[in-house]
Design a protein around this motif. Sequence first.
Motif, mmCIF file in Angstrom:
data_model
loop_
_atom_site.group_PDB
_atom_site.id
_atom_site.type_symbol
_atom_site.label_atom_id
_atom_site.label_comp_id
_atom_site.label_asym_id
_atom_site.label_seq_id
_atom_site.Cartn_x
_atom_site.Cartn_y
_atom_site.Cartn_z
ATOM 1 N N GLU A 80 0.787 -1.165 0.147
ATOM 2 C CA GLU A 80 0.003 -0.037 -0.032
ATOM 3 C C GLU A 80 0.876 1.359 0.227
ATOM 4 N N THR A 81 2.149 1.365 0.456
ATOM 5 C CA THR A 81 2.967 2.324 0.701
ATOM 6 C C THR A 81 4.339 2.555 -0.341
ATOM 7 N N GLY A 82 4.603 1.303 -0.778
ATOM 8 C CA GLY A 82 5.603 1.099 -1.845
ATOM 9 C C GLY A 82 6.939 1.265 -0.823
ATOM 10 N N VAL A 83 6.979 1.185 0.258
ATOM 11 C CA VAL A 83 8.159 1.209 1.229
ATOM 12 C C VAL A 83 8.421 -0.276 1.109
ATOM 13 N N LEU A 123 8.161 6.846 -2.945
ATOM 14 C CA LEU A 123 7.884 5.557 -2.678
ATOM 15 C C LEU A 123 6.539 5.153 -3.359
ATOM 16 N N TYR A 124 5.641 5.983 -2.758
ATOM 17 C CA TYR A 124 4.270 5.712 -2.788
ATOM 18 C C TYR A 124 3.648 5.499 -4.508
ATOM 19 N N ALA A 125 4.291 6.031 -5.136
ATOM 20 C CA ALA A 125 3.980 6.304 -6.774
ATOM 21 C C ALA A 125 4.308 4.750 -7.292
ATOM 22 N N ARG A 126 4.953 4.097 -6.623
ATOM 23 C CA ARG A 126 5.206 2.580 -6.913
ATOM 24 C C ARG A 126 4.538 1.454 -6.257
ATOM 25 N N ALA A 127 3.610 1.922 -5.287
ATOM 26 C CA ALA A 127 2.858 1.045 -4.516
ATOM 27 C C ALA A 127 2.040 0.173 -5.397
ATOM 28 N N GLN A 128 1.816 -1.212 -4.908
ATOM 29 C CA GLN A 128 1.043 -2.075 -5.811
ATOM 30 C C GLN A 128 -0.669 -1.747 -5.553
ATOM 31 N N ASP A 129 -0.892 -1.504 -4.343
ATOM 32 C CA ASP A 129 -2.174 -1.272 -4.204
ATOM 33 C C ASP A 129 -2.660 -0.012 -4.006
#
Length: 172
Positions: A80-83, A123-129
Amino acid sequence: MSNPLGNGAIVETSDEKIIVLQRSNNVGESPGHYVFPGGHSEPQEVGILAHQNDEKDVAGLTERISDEMFDGIIREVVEETGVPASSLTEPILIGVSRRETNVRPAAFFYMRCNIDSSAITELYARAQDGYESTKIYAVSVKDLRDMSQRLPGCHLGGFALYELMRNASESL
């Protein structure tokens, strides 16, 4: 009907901000609200594919379910966050909160992230959800208190558990 156990994570960045997502208006539960990353553990991750009564190794199943609770919340935060998972500490279970509308329980965890808040949005831009939420915030505890009227009940409970944990650790 059963009440499946949800999960949520209070994730604190290296500069002591809390990660909060704003839910999309296109989701069924709590559209537009602020939430902590989370969801629910996946039974198939521990080999449960349907309702089963034939489990011979109950202790082994119990251990796999417990492990999935902790692995599952890390997976939810990453999706959810891409972290990256490698930037997160092991989750600490801080308590269970319950939704007001459908009284479904949610286990809340605390974890730290070794990334500062300024890098979180990248990183959020790459989040899966990412479709479940429209924006990510990294906010101070004071700012989160100000946002609390827009937290669903179980997330408000998760925030209360976090504050209890912080207060207890400060008094040591």
